[in-house]
Design a protein around this motif. Structure first.
Motif, PDB file in Angstrom:
ATOM      1  N   GLY A 156      33.343   4.200 -13.592  1.00  0.00           N
ATOM      2  CA  GLY A 156      34.217   3.454 -12.705  1.00  0.00           C
ATOM      3  C   GLY A 156      33.543   2.202 -12.182  1.00  0.00           C
ATOM      4  O   GLY A 156      32.693   1.601 -12.856  1.00  0.00           O
ATOM      5  N   CYS A 157      33.883   1.824 -10.966  1.00  0.00           N
ATOM      6  CA  CYS A 157      33.380   0.592 -10.358  1.00  0.00           C
ATOM      7  C   CYS A 157      32.153   0.903  -9.507  1.00  0.00           C
ATOM      8  O   CYS A 157      32.203   1.757  -8.611  1.00  0.00           O
ATOM      9  CB  CYS A 157      34.472  -0.039  -9.502  1.00  0.00           C
ATOM     10  SG  CYS A 157      34.041  -1.668  -8.844  1.00  0.00           S
ATOM     11  N   PHE A 189      31.478  -2.748 -13.806  1.00  0.00           N
ATOM     12  CA  PHE A 189      32.486  -1.764 -14.190  1.00  0.00           C
ATOM     13  C   PHE A 189      32.007  -1.000 -15.407  1.00  0.00           C
ATOM     14  O   PHE A 189      31.434  -1.569 -16.338  1.00  0.00           O
ATOM     15  CB  PHE A 189      33.816  -2.452 -14.499  1.00  0.00           C
ATOM     16  CG  PHE A 189      34.891  -1.500 -14.945  1.00  0.00           C
ATOM     17  CD1 PHE A 189      35.555  -0.699 -14.027  1.00  0.00           C
ATOM     18  CD2 PHE A 189      35.238  -1.401 -16.284  1.00  0.00           C
ATOM     19  CE1 PHE A 189      36.541   0.186 -14.434  1.00  0.00           C
ATOM     20  CE2 PHE A 189      36.226  -0.520 -16.705  1.00  0.00           C
ATOM     21  CZ  PHE A 189      36.879   0.288 -15.768  1.00  0.00           C
ATOM     22  N   ASP A 190      32.218   0.312 -15.375  1.00  0.00           N
ATOM     23  CA  ASP A 190      31.892   1.163 -16.501  1.00  0.00           C
ATOM     24  C   ASP A 190      33.095   2.059 -16.775  1.00  0.00           C
ATOM     25  O   ASP A 190      33.656   2.655 -15.848  1.00  0.00           O
ATOM     26  CB  ASP A 190      30.656   2.024 -16.189  1.00  0.00           C
ATOM     27  CG  ASP A 190      30.223   2.883 -17.361  1.00  0.00           C
ATOM     28  OD1 ASP A 190      30.781   3.988 -17.503  1.00  0.00           O
ATOM     29  OD2 ASP A 190      29.333   2.462 -18.111  1.00  0.00           O
ATOM     30  N   SER A 191      33.485   2.151 -18.031  1.00  0.00           N
ATOM     31  CA  SER A 191      34.696   2.899 -18.359  1.00  0.00           C
ATOM     32  C   SER A 191      34.564   4.380 -18.025  1.00  0.00           C
ATOM     33  O   SER A 191      35.575   5.058 -17.788  1.00  0.00           O
ATOM     34  CB  SER A 191      35.036   2.726 -19.847  1.00  0.00           C
ATOM     35  OG  SER A 191      33.953   3.152 -20.654  1.00  0.00           O
ATOM     36  N   ASP A 192      33.348   4.898 -18.017  1.00  0.00           N
ATOM     37  CA  ASP A 192      33.140   6.313 -17.696  1.00  0.00           C
ATOM     38  C   ASP A 192      32.959   6.558 -16.202  1.00  0.00           C
ATOM     39  O   ASP A 192      33.571   7.460 -15.623  1.00  0.00           O
ATOM     40  CB  ASP A 192      31.917   6.853 -18.446  1.00  0.00           C
ATOM     41  CG  ASP A 192      32.120   6.893 -19.941  1.00  0.00           C
ATOM     42  OD1 ASP A 192      33.242   7.170 -20.383  1.00  0.00           O
ATOM     43  OD2 ASP A 192      31.139   6.617 -20.680  1.00  0.00           O
ATOM     44  N   CYS A 200      37.878  -4.253 -10.350  1.00  0.00           N
ATOM     45  CA  CYS A 200      36.610  -3.808  -9.771  1.00  0.00           C
ATOM     46  C   CYS A 200      35.895  -4.952  -9.063  1.00  0.00           C
ATOM     47  O   CYS A 200      35.503  -4.834  -7.899  1.00  0.00           O
ATOM     48  CB  CYS A 200      35.737  -3.214 -10.876  1.00  0.00           C
ATOM     49  SG  CYS A 200      34.003  -2.956 -10.427  1.00  0.00           S
ATOM     50  N   ASP A 256      36.896   4.623  -8.022  1.00  0.00           N
ATOM     51  CA  ASP A 256      37.861   4.484  -9.118  1.00  0.00           C
ATOM     52  C   ASP A 256      38.431   3.076  -9.161  1.00  0.00           C
ATOM     53  O   ASP A 256      38.744   2.477  -8.120  1.00  0.00           O
ATOM     54  CB  ASP A 256      39.005   5.492  -8.954  1.00  0.00           C
ATOM     55  CG  ASP A 256      38.537   6.923  -9.133  1.00  0.00           C
ATOM     56  OD1 ASP A 256      37.528   7.124  -9.838  1.00  0.00           O
ATOM     57  OD2 ASP A 256      39.174   7.832  -8.558  1.00  0.00           O
ATOM     58  N   SER A 257      38.547   2.567 -10.370  1.00  0.00           N
ATOM     59  CA  SER A 257      39.127   1.246 -10.578  1.00  0.00           C
ATOM     60  C   SER A 257      39.718   1.191 -11.986  1.00  0.00           C
ATOM     61  O   SER A 257      39.126   1.758 -12.917  1.00  0.00           O
ATOM     62  CB  SER A 257      38.058   0.156 -10.403  1.00  0.00           C
ATOM     63  OG  SER A 257      38.637  -1.130 -10.463  1.00  0.00           O
ATOM     64  N   PRO A 258      40.868   0.534 -12.178  1.00  0.00           N
ATOM     65  CA  PRO A 258      41.495   0.539 -13.503  1.00  0.00           C
ATOM     66  C   PRO A 258      40.815  -0.348 -14.535  1.00  0.00           C
ATOM     67  O   PRO A 258      40.884  -0.072 -15.730  1.00  0.00           O
ATOM     68  CB  PRO A 258      42.922   0.036 -13.214  1.00  0.00           C
ATOM     69  CG  PRO A 258      42.778  -0.807 -11.981  1.00  0.00           C
ATOM     70  CD  PRO A 258      41.716  -0.137 -11.168  1.00  0.00           C
ATOM     71  N   ASP A 259      40.140  -1.416 -14.090  1.00  0.00           N
ATOM     72  CA  ASP A 259      39.533  -2.340 -15.046  1.00  0.00           C
ATOM     73  C   ASP A 259      38.473  -3.184 -14.345  1.00  0.00           C
ATOM     74  O   ASP A 259      38.310  -3.133 -13.121  1.00  0.00           O
ATOM     75  CB  ASP A 259      40.594  -3.243 -15.687  1.00  0.00           C
ATOM     76  CG  ASP A 259      41.479  -3.936 -14.659  1.00  0.00           C
ATOM     77  OD1 ASP A 259      40.944  -4.520 -13.693  1.00  0.00           O
ATOM     78  OD2 ASP A 259      42.713  -3.865 -14.807  1.00  0.00           O
ATOM     79  N   GLU A 260      37.761  -3.983 -15.143  1.00  0.00           N
ATOM     80  CA  GLU A 260      36.662  -4.785 -14.606  1.00  0.00           C
ATOM     81  C   GLU A 260      37.136  -5.837 -13.618  1.00  0.00           C
ATOM     82  O   GLU A 260      36.508  -6.056 -12.576  1.00  0.00           O
ATOM     83  CB  GLU A 260      35.889  -5.439 -15.750  1.00  0.00           C
ATOM     84  CG  GLU A 260      34.675  -6.231 -15.275  1.00  0.00           C
ATOM     85  CD  GLU A 260      33.857  -6.802 -16.413  1.00  0.00           C
ATOM     86  OE1 GLU A 260      32.722  -7.242 -16.173  1.00  0.00           O
ATOM     87  OE2 GLU A 260      34.358  -6.795 -17.560  1.00  0.00           O
TER      88      GLU A 260
END
Length: 610
Positions: free
Chosen positions: A409-410, A404-407, A396, A389-393
């Motif tokens: 994660g990292c 990073f992928d929004s679906d 990550c 899990d990561s909040p953003d690129e």
């Protein structure tokens, strides 16, 4: 033509054929790996043969007295958890004493074991849709076991011996799982839970019922902050009493021996040397090895354990629990043909010198010939891909992630890449590394760049699109070559290499093809048969393997709708199979019971030898 009679017609056409790769295409001595052994003390064993030696090297068809044509017919079908069927029927086992199927249902929450009575099967109530596919049912779950009442966690596997049921329950990464035992002589009665290793993925009984052997996969969590050791658990059963504790076998004796194991064709893929979320990754051999599946020899002496991602089989001598590892080497696709692209809009089989397949078997099964042990493997293939899990690129990448992928994660680690994203050495000048050729094929990043110059002299893809037979010493005596692709393309045409959950042909050509995963062995009269379930296509191939050096294709069966644009129907993604011999069958005919993961269905095929 109705789909349900297709197996009969195909078996008639194929009767007596050996499919020996056109008289055992004895290709160039290539990259078949050294099938040696790393023993208890870690020293390399004998160096095995290199190169593809054809399918079995024996020409001709068996005599009329030895060939027995099977006629399959679908006689029973149940759909479990019809509202949300995916995962409702993965692993199946047969309770012969009361003629019941026990099916692992992980689609419900909590997970259950569904019990299906098959003592009275009426195949005449099954009907077919316009495409000839059976879509209704004549069986149903009569009772269930709510596993959460006895143990928390994820149920992965089950097995039955006489009136004893064993269920593998996994916990969170880093926590030991359990094998939960039930007495099923009447209504299921909980006996005890025995602690085993991390992520118990498969459980089985020895043929004599005196031991339970468990494959503890020990996968890491998403960011590799926890990477448990893979292990094998052994639980003794004496006078029907289950031991309170298990013997745990780890692979610590092989730590530091990665070079010798790699020379045999054992594969190691991990982010060693990288820092992820502040953790410096250093994966040992014992952490990287991941037991997947267990089969035990007829005499209950040896347990054979597939190490799928590692392209190897471990062998345990159950007399003293000594452990060895056998690398399986690599399949030379310069000697066989495959369709490597899902974007070429065609059935396009070609050979590729310099391309090798990692066998990476999932299900394996042992049997004997001339008193010797042999192991059949369904060579599915499997890569590694882990996300956290990561909040953003930006976060990550700062944490050591790759993308990073929004679906998802990292991305912490993957060994998969498409061939077109690699720089190939000039020995690949004969091909076009694009979507119309090998470019779409998924290959490994950890093999092929032997001189570390960022140019790949060889390519290694996942699985072998085949099944194989190995002797007790880890030497390959048979491989079905490119038959699975050739047979399914001949039968299904443009629908071949379909995916498990959509009707759009050719979608799996770039990634393991029809994907042989499920496997069962059974004897009908004096012949031994292997049943190979194709996870993506949904079909089941049947081979006579009585003599492992003279294997013959017998028949093919499928109950799946394949018309493009139509709503998918039938039995999808065979995951687990169990063979019922004639003596224990409620119908008097041999039966094959199949747990279909995506359709959530249990299908029962009758195998007539008349």
């Amino acid at each position: 033509m109705k789909q349900f009679i297709l197996p009969v017609l195909i078996s008639t056409l194929l009767a007596g054929c050996t499919f020996d790769g056109e008289d055992g295409t004895n290709g160039i001595d290539g990259k078949d790996g050294s099938n040696g052994q790393i023993g208890e003390v870690g020293s390399p064993g004998e160096k095995g043969d290199k190169g593809e030696t054809g399918t079995n090297g024996l020409d001709g068809t068996p005599g009329i007295d030895s060939f027995q044509q099977l006629t399959p017919s679908l006689v029973g079908r149940a759909v479990l958890n019809a509202q949300s069927p995916e995962g409702a029927a993965e692993i199946v086992a047969y309770h012969a004493q009361k003629q019941r199927i026990f099916a692992l249902n992980s689609s419900s929450s909590p997970a259950t074991i569904e019990i299906v009575n098959i003592s009275e099967i009426d195949p005449h109530t099954l009907t077919h849709n316009a495409e000839g596919v059976v879509t209704n049912t004549n069986l149903q779950s009569n009772a269930s076991i709510n596993l959460s009442e006895f143990e928390s966690g994820d149920a992965n596997s089950l097995a039955i011996y006489n009136n004893l049921l064993a269920v593998a329950i996994a916990k969170e990464t880093g926590q030991s799982g359990n094998i939960v035992f039930f007495d099923i002589s009447a209504d299921p009665k909980f006996i005890k839970a025995v602690t085993v290793g991390d992520l118990p993925d498969m459980v089985t009984f020895s043929p004599d019922g005196k031991k339970v052997v468990v494959a503890n996969e020990g996968e890491p969590n998403g960011d590799y902050s926890i990477d448990p050791e893979g292990s094998i658990a052994i639980i003794d059963i004496n006078d029907n009493q289950v031991a309170d504790t298990a013997t745990i076998l780890n692979f610590n004796q092989f730590d530091g021996q990665s070079a010798a194991l790699k020379a045999q064709g054992v594969v190691f893929a991990n982010p060693t040397g990288r820092t992820i979320k502040g953790n410096s990754i250093n994966t040992t051999v014992s952490m990287d090895l991941e037991p997947e599946y267990v089969t035990i020899s007829k005499d209950s002496r040896y347990a054979y354990v597939s190490l799928q991602e590692n392209n190897a089989i471990a062998i345990v001598d159950l007399l003293d629990n000594s452990l060895s590892i056998h690398g399986l080497g690599f399949k030379d696709w310069g000697n066989w043909t495959l369709d490597a692209s899902d974007k070429d809009d065609a059935i396009n089989f070609a050979s590729y010198p310099g391309l090798y397949g990692m066998y990476q078997p999932d299900t394996i099964s042992a049997y004997q010939w001339q008193g010797a042990n042999f192991i059949i493997s369904a060579n599915e293939g499997d890569g590694r891909e882990y996300f956290f899990d990561s909040p953003d690129e930006a976060t990550c990448l700062a944490d050591g992630g790759l993308s990073f992928d929004s679906d998802d994660g990292c991305l912490a680690y993957t060994d998969e890449i498409r061939a077109e994203d690699l720089t190939l050495s000039n020995n690949f000048d004969y091909l076009n590394n694009d979507d119309q050729d090998i470019g779409r094929l998924k290959v490994s990043t950890v093999l092929g760049d032997s001189d570390n110059d960022n140019q790949y002299e060889e390519l290694y893809t996942y699985g072998a699109r085949s099944f194989s037979i190995w002797d007790h010493h880890g030497h390959k005596v048979y491989d079905s070559g490119d038959e699975i692709g050739k047979i399914t393309s001949a039968i299904h045409g443009s629908a071949f290499n379909n995916d498990e959950d959509e009707n759009k042909g050719d979608t799996r050509s770039d990634a393991k093809g029809a994907e042989p995963e499920a496997l069962a062995i059974g004897q009908i009269n004096d012949r031994t048969y292997a049943f190979i379930g194709l996870e993506r296509m949904g079909g089941i191939l049947v081979y006579d393997v009585t003599n492992p050096f003279n294997v013959t294709m017998n028949t093919y069966m499928i109950n799946r709708g394949l018309e493009a644009g139509e709503q998918i129907s039938g039995d999808l993604a065979p995951e687990g199979m169990v063979f019922i011999d004639q003596a224990q069958s409620p119908t008097g005919e041999a039966l094959l019971v199949v747990g279909n993961e995506i359709s959530g269905s249990v299908s029962i095929w009758s195998l007539s030898s008349k």
